[in-house]
Write a protein that holds these residues in place. Structure first.
Motif, PDB file in Angstrom:
ATOM      1  N   TYR A  61       0.820  -1.205   0.000  1.00 42.68           N
ATOM      2  CA  TYR A  61       0.000   0.000   0.000  1.00 42.68           C
ATOM      3  C   TYR A  61       0.857   1.260   0.000  1.00 42.68           C
ATOM      4  CZ  TYR A  61      -2.747   3.843   1.809  1.00 42.68           C
ATOM      5  OH  TYR A  61      -3.311   5.070   1.990  1.00 42.68           O
ATOM      6  N   LEU A  62       1.863   1.301   0.856  1.00 43.78           N
ATOM      7  CA  LEU A  62       2.717   2.489   0.944  1.00 43.78           C
ATOM      8  C   LEU A  62       3.484   2.721  -0.352  1.00 43.78           C
ATOM      9  CD1 LEU A  62       4.068   2.094   4.586  1.00 43.78           C
ATOM     10  CD2 LEU A  62       2.478   3.826   3.778  1.00 43.78           C
ATOM     11  N   ASP A  64       2.555   1.827  -3.379  1.00 38.20           N
ATOM     12  CA  ASP A  64       1.591   2.310  -4.373  1.00 38.20           C
ATOM     13  C   ASP A  64       1.244   3.771  -4.132  1.00 38.20           C
ATOM     14  OD1 ASP A  64       1.511  -0.137  -5.587  1.00 38.20           O
ATOM     15  OD2 ASP A  64      -0.320  -0.811  -4.583  1.00 38.20           O
ATOM     16  N   TYR A  65       1.129   4.132  -2.846  1.00 40.56           N
ATOM     17  CA  TYR A  65       0.681   5.489  -2.517  1.00 40.56           C
ATOM     18  C   TYR A  65       1.779   6.516  -2.771  1.00 40.56           C
ATOM     19  CZ  TYR A  65      -2.397   8.877  -0.349  1.00 40.56           C
ATOM     20  OH  TYR A  65      -3.229   9.938  -0.136  1.00 40.56           O
ATOM     21  N   VAL A  71       3.268  13.098  -1.877  1.00 40.02           N
ATOM     22  CA  VAL A  71       2.766  12.939  -0.517  1.00 40.02           C
ATOM     23  C   VAL A  71       3.742  13.544   0.482  1.00 40.02           C
ATOM     24  CG1 VAL A  71       2.038  11.277   1.230  1.00 40.02           C
ATOM     25  CG2 VAL A  71       1.559  10.840  -1.170  1.00 40.02           C
ATOM     26  N   GLN A 226      -4.882  16.920   2.265  1.00 45.97           N
ATOM     27  CA  GLN A 226      -5.662  16.190   3.255  1.00 45.97           C
ATOM     28  C   GLN A 226      -6.837  17.022   3.773  1.00 45.97           C
ATOM     29  OE1 GLN A 226      -3.987  15.313   7.137  1.00 45.97           O
ATOM     30  NE2 GLN A 226      -4.743  13.210   7.052  1.00 45.97           N
ATOM     31  N   TYR A 286      -7.067  10.085  -4.641  1.00 41.30           N
ATOM     32  CA  TYR A 286      -6.277   9.898  -3.419  1.00 41.30           C
ATOM     33  C   TYR A 286      -6.004   8.416  -3.123  1.00 41.30           C
ATOM     34  CZ  TYR A 286      -6.928  14.813  -2.009  1.00 41.30           C
ATOM     35  OH  TYR A 286      -6.905  16.186  -1.920  1.00 41.30           O
ATOM     36  N   ARG A 287      -6.553   7.522  -3.957  1.00 48.39           N
ATOM     37  CA  ARG A 287      -6.317   6.077  -3.843  1.00 48.39           C
ATOM     38  C   ARG A 287      -6.704   5.549  -2.460  1.00 48.39           C
ATOM     39  NH1 ARG A 287      -2.079   8.476  -6.219  1.00 48.39           N
ATOM     40  NH2 ARG A 287      -0.620   8.245  -4.504  1.00 48.39           N
ATOM     41  N   ILE A 288      -7.816   6.034  -1.952  1.00 44.26           N
ATOM     42  CA  ILE A 288      -8.246   5.679  -0.603  1.00 44.26           C
ATOM     43  C   ILE A 288      -8.580   4.194  -0.485  1.00 44.26           C
ATOM     44  CG2 ILE A 288      -9.980   6.090   1.189  1.00 44.26           C
ATOM     45  CD1 ILE A 288      -7.980   8.383   0.807  1.00 44.26           C
ATOM     46  N   ALA A 291      -5.936   1.360   0.472  1.00 48.88           N
ATOM     47  CA  ALA A 291      -5.374   1.212   1.822  1.00 48.88           C
ATOM     48  C   ALA A 291      -5.967  -0.009   2.521  1.00 48.88           C
ATOM     49  CB  ALA A 291      -5.639   2.469   2.643  1.00 48.88           C
ATOM     50  N   ILE A 303      -2.054  10.357   5.123  1.00 48.07           N
ATOM     51  CA  ILE A 303      -2.691   9.314   4.332  1.00 48.07           C
ATOM     52  C   ILE A 303      -3.388   8.364   5.296  1.00 48.07           C
ATOM     53  CG2 ILE A 303      -0.992   9.476   2.475  1.00 48.07           C
ATOM     54  CD1 ILE A 303       0.400   7.043   3.642  1.00 48.07           C
TER      55      ILE A 303
END
Length: 388
Positions: A61-62, A64-65, A71, A226, A286-288, A291, A303
């Motif tokens: 996840y990290l 990808d984010y 960020v 954010q 934001y690709r929420i 996660a 994030i």
């Protein structure tokens, strides 16, 4: 702008000792400190396999984010202090309500802003005085039932309490019982069937189009992505910032709706909010949904993360922004809810849509809410008013 970061990696004891801390360490850029700062996500699990699986999920996840390099953390003000949870104090359903209330206050107050803390302390004092006066302070926690709760709120109104006071006390006392309900100390919340009373919606001013444009420009210039996302959640879902939006988890965001848990929603019942196209676009941007499902949407890292932000986190950032833009008093985070309601009503004139998105139990409640916002007075057609 691209921000530097450090790739996540697993940190664990050499002998895989489960009694010691396992975590994923990574680095994120801080605008406050102008450098990469060390961050970590603590892993849990009863077996080595569970922790290794969780580590893989977090690292994926990290990566990808952060891969787009856009960020950062701590965009405004000083970093928020870590808040350490209190250890259990042996409260059970048979503990006195007085003891349970004292422990709840000791646990809750450190997480609140000064203003919220003063409000909670004041309400707790009045509630404690009521319990003492009616010889209920030694009543077992699980014996304070709906009948007792209704009597308290009846006395509050009979003593000259306003609708606003009723709602503030309901919020505190209901949250108090939910605290122990979620810990399975009790089996039900005695305030569940008690409704909030109508208030004047004008306490939180809706934002005007020119103000919204200035705010959007400010957040783009400060790159506070954010806070912009937080505002949009309030605007599109008509949800309360501190109790509902702040505590959203990734698992609450479904395909077309957002689930508001009963422990945080008004009326202590599950609410489902429609995801409009504007909010869906941000969720994807934001690709929420990428996660881990148990993460909170809004964490201090900027994030989604395993711990939610404190109650004053976005309030302070939002207030600093309003002060910088020199907006007059009366504007706050809650005002974005009214702003969204007004926008949808002007676009559709559909009270049923407003009712469903607000989570109102009746169309009469929606009618009163819209009247408090001045919508009917402003938008009803007076052109055909007969002349004398």
């Amino acid at each position: 702008m691209k921000y530097p970061w450090k790739e996540p990696k697993l940190s664990k004891p050499a002998n895989n000792d489960l009694s010691k801390q396992w975590c994923v360490e990574y680095g994120a850029y801080s605008q406050v400190r102008d450098k990469i700062i060390r961050k970590r996500v603590t892993l849990s699990g009863d077996t080595i396999e569970e922790r290794l699986k969780q580590a893989d999920e977090v690292i994926k996840y990290l990566n990808d984010y952060f891969k787009n390099g856009d960020v950062f953390v701590e965009p405004l003000g000083e970093p928020e202090k870590e808040k350490q949870p209190k250890a259990s104090d042996g409260i059970t359903g048979k503990s006195t309500i007085k003891k349970a209330l004292e422990y709840y206050q000791a646990t809750k107050l450190p997480t609140l802003s000064k203003q919220s803390g003063r409000t909670y302390t004041s309400i707790a004092k009045l509630f404690t005085e009521y319990l003492k006066k009616n010889k209920l302070q030694n009543l077992p926690l699980n014996r304070f039932d709906t009948h007792q709760a209704n009597l308290y709120f009846d006395r509050l109104l009979q003593a000259g309490g306003s609708n606003n006071k009723h709602n503030k006390h309901l919020g505190f006392i209901s949250t108090f019982f939910n605290f122990y309900l979620k810990r399975r100390t009790i089996t039900e919340n005695p305030c569940e069937a008690i409704s909030e009373l109508a208030e004047n919606a004008g306490n939180h001013k809706p934002f005007k189009p020119d103000q919204i444009a200035d705010i959007k420009t400010y957040l783009e210039e400060t790159n506070d992505r954010q806070l912009w996302l937080f505002i949009n959640f309030i605007y599109y879902t008509f949800s309360r910032p501190h109790e509902e939006v702040r505590l959203l988890k990734v698992s609450d965001i479904e395909r077309n709706t957002i689930r508001i848990d009963a422990s945080t929603a008004k009326g202590n019942r599950v609410l489902y909010k429609k995801i409009p196209p504007g909010l869906e676009q941000l969720l994807q941007q934001y690709r929420i949904r990428l996660a881990p499902s148990h993460y909170y949407v809004f964490s201090r890292s900027g994030i989604p993360g395993p711990e939610p932000v404190g109650e004053a986190y976005f309030y302070d950032r939002h207030k600093k922004m309003l002060d910088s833009l020199e907006l007059p008093k009366g504007y706050d985070l809650y005002g974005w809810k009214h702003t969204g309601v007004i926008s949808l009503y002007i676009a559709t004139r559909d009270m049923k849509k407003i009712q469903r998105q607000c989570g109102h139990t009746s169309i009469e409640q929606t009618d009163q809410y819209l009247r408090d916002l001045g919508l009917f007075a402003e938008f009803e057609d007076f052109n055909n008013f007969p002349e004398l």
